[in-house]
Design a protein around this motif. Structure first.
Motif, mmCIF file in Angstrom:
data_model
loop_
_atom_site.group_PDB
_atom_site.id
_atom_site.type_symbol
_atom_site.label_atom_id
_atom_site.label_comp_id
_atom_site.label_asym_id
_atom_site.label_seq_id
_atom_site.Cartn_x
_atom_site.Cartn_y
_atom_site.Cartn_z
ATOM 1 N N VAL A 59 -11.014 5.230 2.085
ATOM 2 C CA VAL A 59 -10.017 6.168 2.099
ATOM 3 C C VAL A 59 -8.710 5.376 2.085
ATOM 4 C CG1 VAL A 59 -8.706 8.195 2.926
ATOM 5 C CG2 VAL A 59 -11.232 8.077 2.989
ATOM 6 N N ALA A 61 -4.480 5.422 1.619
ATOM 7 C CA ALA A 61 -3.115 6.031 1.355
ATOM 8 C C ALA A 61 -2.269 5.882 0.249
ATOM 9 C CB ALA A 61 -2.245 6.064 2.816
ATOM 10 N N ARG A 62 -2.007 7.031 -0.344
ATOM 11 C CA ARG A 62 -0.901 7.014 -1.453
ATOM 12 C C ARG A 62 0.197 8.146 -1.388
ATOM 13 N NH1 ARG A 62 -3.221 2.984 -1.909
ATOM 14 N NH2 ARG A 62 -4.538 2.066 -3.865
ATOM 15 N N VAL A 72 2.632 2.589 -3.229
ATOM 16 C CA VAL A 72 1.497 2.222 -2.445
ATOM 17 C C VAL A 72 1.768 1.775 -0.882
ATOM 18 C CG1 VAL A 72 0.799 0.897 -4.220
ATOM 19 C CG2 VAL A 72 2.339 -0.292 -2.848
ATOM 20 N N ASP A 74 1.727 -0.269 1.510
ATOM 21 C CA ASP A 74 2.222 -1.376 2.028
ATOM 22 C C ASP A 74 3.849 -1.106 2.245
ATOM 23 O OD1 ASP A 74 0.194 -3.179 2.530
ATOM 24 O OD2 ASP A 74 0.292 -4.090 0.372
ATOM 25 N N ILE A 77 3.303 2.555 5.245
ATOM 26 C CA ILE A 77 2.765 2.334 6.541
ATOM 27 C C ILE A 77 3.346 1.706 7.580
ATOM 28 C CG2 ILE A 77 0.472 1.522 7.645
ATOM 29 C CD1 ILE A 77 -0.190 3.927 6.152
ATOM 30 N N ILE A 86 2.703 7.261 12.199
ATOM 31 C CA ILE A 86 1.220 6.971 11.735
ATOM 32 C C ILE A 86 0.117 7.727 12.277
ATOM 33 C CG2 ILE A 86 1.021 5.222 13.519
ATOM 34 C CD1 ILE A 86 -0.111 4.603 9.842
ATOM 35 N N LEU A 93 -4.442 12.442 6.809
ATOM 36 C CA LEU A 93 -5.199 11.991 5.644
ATOM 37 C C LEU A 93 -6.568 12.241 5.624
ATOM 38 C CD1 LEU A 93 -4.038 10.362 3.442
ATOM 39 C CD2 LEU A 93 -4.681 8.057 4.425
ATOM 40 N N ASN A 113 -8.778 3.696 7.567
ATOM 41 C CA ASN A 113 -8.178 2.724 8.186
ATOM 42 C C ASN A 113 -7.397 3.208 9.514
ATOM 43 O OD1 ASN A 113 -8.555 0.347 6.342
ATOM 44 N ND2 ASN A 113 -7.998 1.762 5.180
ATOM 45 N N ILE A 114 -7.415 2.468 10.615
ATOM 46 C CA ILE A 114 -6.579 2.917 11.868
ATOM 47 C C ILE A 114 -5.743 1.802 11.980
ATOM 48 C CG2 ILE A 114 -6.999 3.344 14.138
ATOM 49 C CD1 ILE A 114 -7.562 5.775 12.903
ATOM 50 N N LYS A 199 -10.281 -9.908 1.371
ATOM 51 C CA LYS A 199 -10.183 -10.111 -0.214
ATOM 52 C C LYS A 199 -9.664 -11.370 -0.667
ATOM 53 C CE LYS A 199 -6.267 -7.300 -1.315
ATOM 54 N NZ LYS A 199 -5.691 -6.529 -0.085
ATOM 55 N N MET A 203 -11.625 -13.298 -3.578
ATOM 56 C CA MET A 203 -11.119 -13.403 -4.907
ATOM 57 C C MET A 203 -10.867 -14.754 -5.360
ATOM 58 S SD MET A 203 -8.097 -10.420 -4.432
ATOM 59 C CE MET A 203 -7.133 -10.836 -5.969
ATOM 60 N N GLU A 232 -14.629 -7.409 0.168
ATOM 61 C CA GLU A 232 -13.541 -6.579 -0.465
ATOM 62 C C GLU A 232 -12.676 -7.547 -1.470
ATOM 63 O OE1 GLU A 232 -10.832 -5.019 2.627
ATOM 64 O OE2 GLU A 232 -9.665 -7.070 2.412
ATOM 65 N N GLY A 233 -12.571 -7.006 -2.574
ATOM 66 C CA GLY A 233 -11.810 -7.576 -3.711
ATOM 67 C C GLY A 233 -12.618 -8.328 -4.567
ATOM 68 N N ILE A 234 -13.607 -7.647 -5.008
ATOM 69 C CA ILE A 234 -14.573 -8.163 -5.932
ATOM 70 C C ILE A 234 -14.073 -7.748 -7.307
ATOM 71 C CG2 ILE A 234 -16.979 -8.222 -6.761
ATOM 72 C CD1 ILE A 234 -18.060 -7.546 -4.166
ATOM 73 N N GLU A 235 -13.840 -8.941 -8.211
ATOM 74 C CA GLU A 235 -13.012 -8.447 -9.427
ATOM 75 C C GLU A 235 -14.055 -8.794 -10.541
ATOM 76 O OE1 GLU A 235 -9.028 -9.915 -9.419
ATOM 77 O OE2 GLU A 235 -8.262 -8.225 -8.229
HETATM 78 P P1 C2E Z 1 -6.847 -2.893 3.210
HETATM 79 O O1 C2E Z 1 -7.548 -1.890 4.333
HETATM 80 O O2 C2E Z 1 -7.490 -4.534 3.181
HETATM 81 O O3 C2E Z 1 -7.443 -2.388 1.759
HETATM 82 C C1 C2E Z 1 -7.903 -2.978 0.707
HETATM 83 C C2 C2E Z 1 -6.506 -3.189 -0.216
HETATM 84 O O4 C2E Z 1 -6.974 -4.043 -1.377
HETATM 85 C C3 C2E Z 1 -6.223 -1.908 -1.039
HETATM 86 O O5 C2E Z 1 -4.726 -1.954 -1.341
HETATM 87 C C4 C2E Z 1 -7.032 -1.782 -2.524
HETATM 88 O O6 C2E Z 1 -6.676 -1.202 -3.174
HETATM 89 C C5 C2E Z 1 -6.956 -3.511 -2.550
HETATM 90 N N1 C2E Z 1 -8.010 -3.987 -3.507
HETATM 91 C C6 C2E Z 1 -9.235 -3.332 -3.478
HETATM 92 N N2 C2E Z 1 -10.055 -3.963 -4.231
HETATM 93 C C7 C2E Z 1 -9.341 -4.948 -4.826
HETATM 94 C C8 C2E Z 1 -9.562 -5.990 -5.882
HETATM 95 O O7 C2E Z 1 -10.681 -6.183 -6.550
HETATM 96 N N3 C2E Z 1 -8.490 -6.674 -6.160
HETATM 97 C C9 C2E Z 1 -7.237 -6.712 -5.491
HETATM 98 N N4 C2E Z 1 -6.485 -7.288 -5.960
HETATM 99 N N5 C2E Z 1 -7.009 -5.730 -4.870
HETATM 100 C C10 C2E Z 1 -7.913 -4.730 -4.394
HETATM 101 P P2 C2E Z 1 -3.877 -0.830 -0.777
HETATM 102 O O8 C2E Z 1 -4.445 0.449 -1.293
HETATM 103 O O9 C2E Z 1 -2.625 -0.979 -1.367
HETATM 104 O O10 C2E Z 1 -3.857 -0.905 0.618
HETATM 105 C C11 C2E Z 1 -2.943 -1.968 1.248
HETATM 106 C C12 C2E Z 1 -3.311 -1.818 2.855
HETATM 107 O O11 C2E Z 1 -2.630 -0.753 3.461
HETATM 108 C C13 C2E Z 1 -4.663 -1.518 3.306
HETATM 109 O O12 C2E Z 1 -5.342 -2.909 3.019
HETATM 110 C C14 C2E Z 1 -4.515 -1.341 4.698
HETATM 111 O O13 C2E Z 1 -4.545 -2.195 5.507
HETATM 112 C C15 C2E Z 1 -3.453 -0.410 4.493
HETATM 113 N N6 C2E Z 1 -3.759 1.041 4.440
HETATM 114 C C16 C2E Z 1 -4.044 1.757 3.539
HETATM 115 N N7 C2E Z 1 -4.238 3.147 3.727
HETATM 116 C C17 C2E Z 1 -4.285 3.144 5.248
HETATM 117 C C18 C2E Z 1 -4.162 4.198 6.062
HETATM 118 O O14 C2E Z 1 -4.500 4.993 5.818
HETATM 119 N N8 C2E Z 1 -3.950 3.741 7.504
HETATM 120 C C19 C2E Z 1 -3.707 2.650 7.746
HETATM 121 N N9 C2E Z 1 -3.284 2.578 9.220
HETATM 122 N N10 C2E Z 1 -3.362 1.584 6.734
HETATM 123 C C20 C2E Z 1 -3.702 1.889 5.496
#
Ligand code: C2E
Ligand code: CA
Ligand code: CA
Ligand code: CA
Length: 275
Positions: A59, A61-62, A72, A74, A77, A86, A93, A113-114, A199, A203, A232-235
């Motif tokens: 899950v 957040a957007r 996004v 970043d 949060i 938070i 969420l 994510n926490i 990732k 990557m 994570e980050g398998i492309e």
């Molecule tokens: P994260 O927990 O490490 O989440 C993985 C991030 O990598 C996500 O970015 C996801 O969209 C991205 N990602 C996944 N697969 C790939 C890929 O194949 N290639 C690339 N380049 N990127 C990939 P996102 O959604 O922008 O989230 C960024 C960070 O924001 C998350 O990193 C997490 O640390 C934080 N975050 C997101 N939602 C929440 C939340 O509800 N609560 C908290 N505390 N943090 C959150």
């Protein structure tokens, strides 16, 4: 030269002021966005690499902003963490995600994510369990991801919160493993059930031998500690195949799909008869 120097400083002041103003606007907006449920869950597929089957979703957040479109995490949060929003954001969420996912195939899990700061709230476990009870989503299908560890400033409290969560059958994953914030010492601090390899290593693992060596080492560490691994980050397929060869259990990344809305996720599940 002196003159241009002064201009440059003036320009810096101006851009810093604009940045502050933008941040303030985001903060005010965020305060309203949370109760209005403009912060919504997106779902990223997690795949069982041995069977190729969908095992669940992370899950993410957007912010569906009325005028700025999709924002996004970043961007907002960190603001939510600094301002204490938070906690509400996270529970809102979870509520939305649990309500959506409770009727999906019972084999599908959710990873949420926490933020470390949430582990300073002695009532966190009770609050999460309340959301589970109210939505009817089973604790056994929930995994909580934790990164870094400002939580070490009160480790006993963090341990007690995590203990309450695990007593309910909720699992715990160490996120971003291998980065500065998430390393070996953390594995002993809390009773993790899973390691997520960051990732940045995944990557680059087909082009960079150091990354490949680190990924190999982490999967062996997982084996010897009996901790399953998510990459994570398998492309691309080449990376997926190498990870499968290393015995890595689960994977996620753009190869399987971008994180997407509840509606799109439902469509995807309907096509696969997983609704
Ligand atoms: P994260 O927990 O490490 O989440 C993985 C991030 O990598 C996500 O970015 C996801 O969209 C991205 N990602 C996944 N697969 C790939 C890929 O194949 N290639 C690339 N380049 N990127 C990939 P996102 O959604 O922008 O989230 C960024 C960070 O924001 C998350 O990193 C997490 O640390 C934080 N975050 C997101 N939602 C929440 C939340 O509800 N609560 C908290 N505390 N943090 C959150
Ligand atoms: Ca995560
Ligand atoms: Ca990560
Ligand atoms: Ca992260």
């Amino acid at each position: 030269a002196k003159n241009s120097g002064r201009n440059r400083f003036a320009w810096f002041d101006l851009s810093m002021e604009r940045e502050l103003q933008a941040r303030n606007e985001l903060e005010v907006g965020l305060r309203n966005a949370i109760p209005r449920q403009e912060i919504v869950p997106y779902f990223e597929q997690q795949i069982d690499l041995t069977t190729g089957r969908l095992s669940g979703f992370e899950v993410l957040a957007r912010w569906e902003h009325a005028t700025r479109g999709l924002i996004v995490p970043d961007t907002f949060i960190p603001i939510a963490e600094e301002t204490g929003m938070i906690a509400d954001l996270s529970l809102s969420l979870m509520r939305q995600a649990f309500l959506a996912a409770k009727d999906w195939d019972a084999a599908l899990s959710l990873s949420v994510n926490i933020s470390p700061s949430q582990l300073r709230d002695a009532w966190l476990a009770q609050k999460i369990i309340k959301v589970l009870t109210e939505t009817g989503f089973p604790a056994s299908r929930l995994e909580i991801e934790i990164t870094e560890t400002a939580l070490f400033d009160n480790l006993p409290l963090a341990q007690s919160i995590v203990g309450s969560l695990k007593n309910q059958g909720i699992r715990l994953a160490l996120d971003d493993f291998g980065t500065g914030y998430s390393s070996l010492a953390h594995l002993r601090a809390l009773p993790f059930d899973r390691i997520k390899i960051d990732k940045s290593f995944i990557m680059s693992m087909t082009e960079n031998t150091e990354s490949a060596a680190i990924v190999t080492a982490i999967t062996r560490l997982g084996d010897s500690l009996n901790l399953p691994i998510t990459a994570e980050g398998i492309e691309d397929i080449a990376v997926e195949e190498r990870l499968r060869g290393l015995g890595c259990g689960k994977g996620q990344g753009y190869l399987y799909g971008r994180p997407t809305s509840i509606a799109n996720t439902r469509r995807l599940l309907a096509e696969r008869r997983l609704l």
